[in-house]
Motif scaffolding. Sequence first.
Motif, short mmCIF file in Angstrom:
data_model
loop_
_atom_site.label_atom_id
_atom_site.label_comp_id
_atom_site.label_asym_id
_atom_site.label_seq_id
_atom_site.Cartn_x
_atom_site.Cartn_y
_atom_site.Cartn_z
N HIS A 25 28.10 39.56 40.57
CA HIS A 25 28.24 41.03 39.95
C HIS A 25 27.06 41.71 41.22
O HIS A 25 25.95 41.40 41.41
CB HIS A 25 27.41 41.00 39.00
N LYS A 34 31.94 43.94 41.71
CA LYS A 34 31.73 42.50 41.96
C LYS A 34 31.63 42.47 43.69
O LYS A 34 32.38 43.31 44.00
CB LYS A 34 32.64 41.42 41.61
N THR A 44 37.86 37.66 31.25
CA THR A 44 37.42 39.16 31.85
C THR A 44 36.89 39.87 30.63
O THR A 44 37.47 39.74 29.68
CB THR A 44 38.49 39.57 32.36
N ARG A 45 35.88 40.87 30.84
CA ARG A 45 35.48 41.69 29.92
C ARG A 45 35.60 42.89 30.24
O ARG A 45 35.21 43.73 29.82
CB ARG A 45 33.81 41.39 29.79
N ASN A 46 36.04 43.20 31.64
CA ASN A 46 36.38 44.76 32.23
C ASN A 46 37.06 45.81 31.32
O ASN A 46 38.01 45.32 30.71
CB ASN A 46 36.68 44.60 33.44
#
Length: 733
Positions: free
Chosen positions: A695, A685, A654-656
Amino acid sequence: MKTPQEYAIKKLGFSQSAINQLSDDPFTDEFWPVVYLLKEKDKKNALAYVGETYDVVTRLTTHLGHPEKSKLQEAYLISGEKFNKSATLDIEAYCIKYLAGDGKYKLLNGNLGISDHNYYQKEELYYKIFESIWQKFRSLGIASQELSEISNSALFKYSPYKTLDPEQAKSLITILESLLEDKHERIVIEGGAGSGKTILAVFLFKLLHTEKEEFNFSLFGEDDMKIAELVKLLKQKWPNPRMALVIPVDSFRSTVEKIFRHVDGLNAAMVVGPADLARNRYDIVLVDEAHRLRRRENLGSYFGGFDRVCSELGFDKMKNDELDWVIKQSNRSVFFYDEFQSIRPSDVLQERFDMLKNNENVKTAYLNSQFRVKGGLKYVKFIDALLTVKPIVSKKVKWFKKYDFWIFHDLEQMITHVKEHDNKGKLARVVAGYAWPWASKKNKKAVDIKIDRLELKWNSITKDWINSPNAINEVGCIHTVQGYDLNYTGVIFGNEIGFDKERGEIIIRKDNYHDRNGKNGVKDPEQLKSFIINIYKTLMLRGIKGTYLYVCDEALREYFTRYIPSYEEVLANSNSVEKEPVPFKNSVPLINLKAAAGDFSEQQQFDNEMERYPIPDDVKISDDHFACEVVGRSMNRLIPNGAICLFRRYTGGTRNGEVVLVSHTSIQDADFGSGYTVKKYFSEKAHYPDGTWKHNRIILKPSSTIKSYKDIVLEGDGLSSLQVIGIFERVLD
């Protein structure tokens, strides 16, 4: 060296027939970006204009219809195969700034729109192209001085052809809005030494004396457009405002007068001393160095002049001061003020300015940036703590990497070091506190300062001593350097200031302080101490690249050396063997890209590794780590502009909510490289019944104290070109 492909300069007469002949040139036919110079020829104090355009024929034809530009006779077109919009804007800005600093021509340019942005190969290619263009200008007789000479000149340092930083722009907007309102008649701009007060004052003066048509709106940001609109409204309110720039310090006033002589629309008569206000009343008065406005105390030979002006203006000489003069003689007034540069009992008291700021018709703004010393705000805060004996937690080891800051135990060694810097880059001077009488003022053969075996003399002149021929062999005082920039400053702390070890505080010896107008009538020891500390603080904020200290008092020297490295220590450290960089043990690759913390940067290649960057022992690293420089202010809550940052290569997950370094090839030409930026990553998403997802959009958010930065939103086809390169971990330097 210049290659034929980098640029070419084409000269032609500035006439319609000459412009018509340009239609066959490739750069005209293909609308290639061009920088141009228009000028008068063979004339003293000639006029010139610099611009850039895609459509040179149309632009030059338009200039022929301008009442001032139509008087120009020669045109020089600068073009090159490697030129792009960013490069031409930058070369245009360099030409404007350095031609203004050279002083041979009076430029017809306005000052808005001077670009200051980063792009691919800005320094390593395009600035070198400009350097070559400048040498060609000199060979053609267009320019006189070397770039290094101009950079040291006051004409360049205080030129209105500057890009204001966001803080200065915000203060400028505050001033313009207040001038438009009826509520705020007075504005106080507070800022320390080196915070850009004089630049802002000169910029504002030029701004209000430039026609709207001369402003270059290229690449304007939100704040710039707001400034332009406010100026338009202000010109409607005051089409031809009667203005004055008041500078209380005689020596610095003469320097600013020279600057005004070389700027189109301005003249030296606009720069006045406080006493000159008795002759005229003004719409707008700006006061630079407002902390040096005077009251009737220790005025020496000025008592008579002060009393006369008070009488002419209907004031009580015992109760009123020069601050009252400004207020009475102006409809609107702007004061650039720093309470910590008040150095004499004749200066208007801080309490008067406090009362002024508390008035409901007065607006106050602040400048907190540091533009002079490369040690930055860290250095400014340190010397404040040092001279007021506040707690200092930092050790002296590896103090300021970009700033020389040492203490010398041998005065002759310090003076030699300053002279070496002056030989190399000019503007290095030795200055001192007023701890010795000025004997050579009356007897030119007398020696003023004796320390050990050295015999030195005070400054032989008072006006513009900094730039006088023999200044490097003399010692300047506060009255000859306040307001000026130096490259390197050697500061002698005299025996009027010392240190009490038992009480742990700085002490003042009044008998050793020889500025009679600075101490006579001062009954409060703390007030005198404040003046003297302000003097040394001001002296220590003159040097752009470095400050060196020699301290006469043994106890004070001992106190300083707790926190400031000695010259001997610096030499020892420079001769010591540095730790060998071991890849991914104590160093990581320093990638040669300047990630743009603003918008996506210009075309850059990620795989161009410059060198290895050392990592502190307490930071754990792996083969996935790398470092790069982050440029811009859109992430300044986390990352300062220009910081070297540690990133971990993104390998999945994850990058959120993470701060990420991303590339986006579709924004720039994918064949030449990717645009990079650092932002906080958020995604929205769409989830499907079969468990898959995609996305809908990705939002890259800034984290800045500057509200003008906006989210970067990627949707649809724009999502496919986004690549997360690394996850931000920490600032290294």
